[in-house]
Design an enzyme around this catalytic site. Structure first.
Site, mmCIF file in Angstrom:
data_model
loop_
_atom_site.group_PDB
_atom_site.id
_atom_site.type_symbol
_atom_site.label_atom_id
_atom_site.label_comp_id
_atom_site.label_asym_id
_atom_site.label_seq_id
_atom_site.Cartn_x
_atom_site.Cartn_y
_atom_site.Cartn_z
ATOM 1 C CD GLU A 78 10.513 69.083 -11.903
ATOM 2 O OE1 GLU A 78 9.632 69.149 -11.017
ATOM 3 O OE2 GLU A 78 11.751 69.073 -11.667
ATOM 4 N NE ARG A 88 18.967 78.860 -7.635
ATOM 5 C CZ ARG A 88 20.029 78.650 -8.382
ATOM 6 N NH1 ARG A 88 21.215 79.058 -8.009
ATOM 7 N NH2 ARG A 88 19.924 78.001 -9.522
ATOM 8 C CB CYS A 141 13.286 74.958 -15.334
ATOM 9 S SG CYS A 141 14.902 74.707 -16.079
ATOM 10 C CG HIS A 167 14.699 70.107 -13.611
ATOM 11 N ND1 HIS A 167 13.649 70.658 -12.919
ATOM 12 C CD2 HIS A 167 15.443 71.168 -14.076
ATOM 13 C CE1 HIS A 167 13.738 71.983 -12.974
ATOM 14 N NE2 HIS A 167 14.810 72.316 -13.660
HETATM 15 N N1 PCA Z 1 17.756 75.114 -15.584
HETATM 16 C C1 PCA Z 1 17.201 76.280 -14.930
HETATM 17 C C2 PCA Z 1 16.833 77.204 -16.054
HETATM 18 C C3 PCA Z 1 17.569 76.711 -17.255
HETATM 19 C C4 PCA Z 1 18.014 75.370 -16.900
HETATM 20 O O1 PCA Z 1 18.550 74.551 -17.663
HETATM 21 C C5 PCA Z 1 16.051 75.956 -13.975
HETATM 22 O O2 PCA Z 1 16.043 74.866 -13.389
HETATM 23 O O3 PCA Z 1 15.181 76.798 -13.776
#
Ligand code: PCA
Length: 206
Positions: A78, A88, A141, A167
């Site tokens: 990211e 959401r 996140c 991610h």
């Molecule tokens: N993914 C979520 C929050 C916790 C996770 O592992 C996100 O993409 O916000």
């Protein structure tokens, strides 16, 4: 040299979260850095509180948070965190803010201070699908990514802590009942994160 690496607890009806499963598989040392692993709650505010307590305990050189991005077909490094909580679905404590700031006194956005292009190249060199992403979403996140960057710019200013977010896709056992969703092998996710941590350790050592 220390790198604090976090993964999230499962959320949204899943039994596992590949982010923390992958973090658990990381070696304890990577390229001269001690790797400190931690699971954090998928909860607004609490995630930042728990992580900031740990930061103040171990004073790492870098904080790398990892989270699940269901539907992603590649690891996503990211680039940017935005000052918005717009969930959401409810988080694991039932919070569901709409268009609220992460920090009301913070700027609109922060860029990752990790070497994102070098991380991408290192993960690609492991033949693992990888992309730079320009949105970490508006859920927990993005919240932790923004929150840690904000602390590094304010409370921890001058400490030289770099931070950012990765991610990761679902793993295979999560998609047996979701045949339209992509997945990646847990070992490949862990190897990709390890490759990224190698270049982060190098950049801290420079
Ligand atoms: N993914 C979520 C929050 C916790 C996770 O592992 C996100 O993409 O916000």
């Amino acid at each position: 040299m220390r790198i604090l690496v976090t993964g999230f607890e499962p959320f949204g009806g899943e039994n596992i979260n590949p982010s923390y499963e992958a973090v658990k598989l990381l070696p304890d040392r990577i390229g001269g850095a001690e790797i400190i692993k931690m699971e954090i709650p998928t909860v607004r505010r609490k995630s930042i509180d728990v992580l900031s307590d740990k930061i103040e305990e171990v004073w790492p050189d870098a904080v790398v948070s990892v989270g699940q991005a269901g539907g992603a077909s590649a690891i996503r490094v990211e680039r940017v965190a935005i000052n918005i909580d717009d969930y959401r679905i409810p988080d694991n404590d039932g919070n569901q803010p709409s268009d609220e700031p992460v920090y009301s006194d913070g700027p609109n956005a922060y860029f990752s201070t990790l070497p994102i292009k070098k991380m991408r190249d290192a993960i690609q060199a492991k033949d693992t699908p990888i992309e730079i992403s320009n949105s970490a979403g508006t859920f927990v996140c993005n919240h932790i990514f923004y929150g840690v960057r904000h602390l590094c710019e304010t409370k921890y200013a001058g400490k030289g802590i770099i931070s950012g977010f990765i991610h990761v896709p679902f793993i295979r056992e999560q998609v047996v009942d979701k045949s339209d969703q992509p997945s990646m092998k847990l070992e490949d996710i862990a190897a990709g994160i390890t490759a990224a941590l190698e270049v982060i350790a190098e950049s801290i050592g420079e």
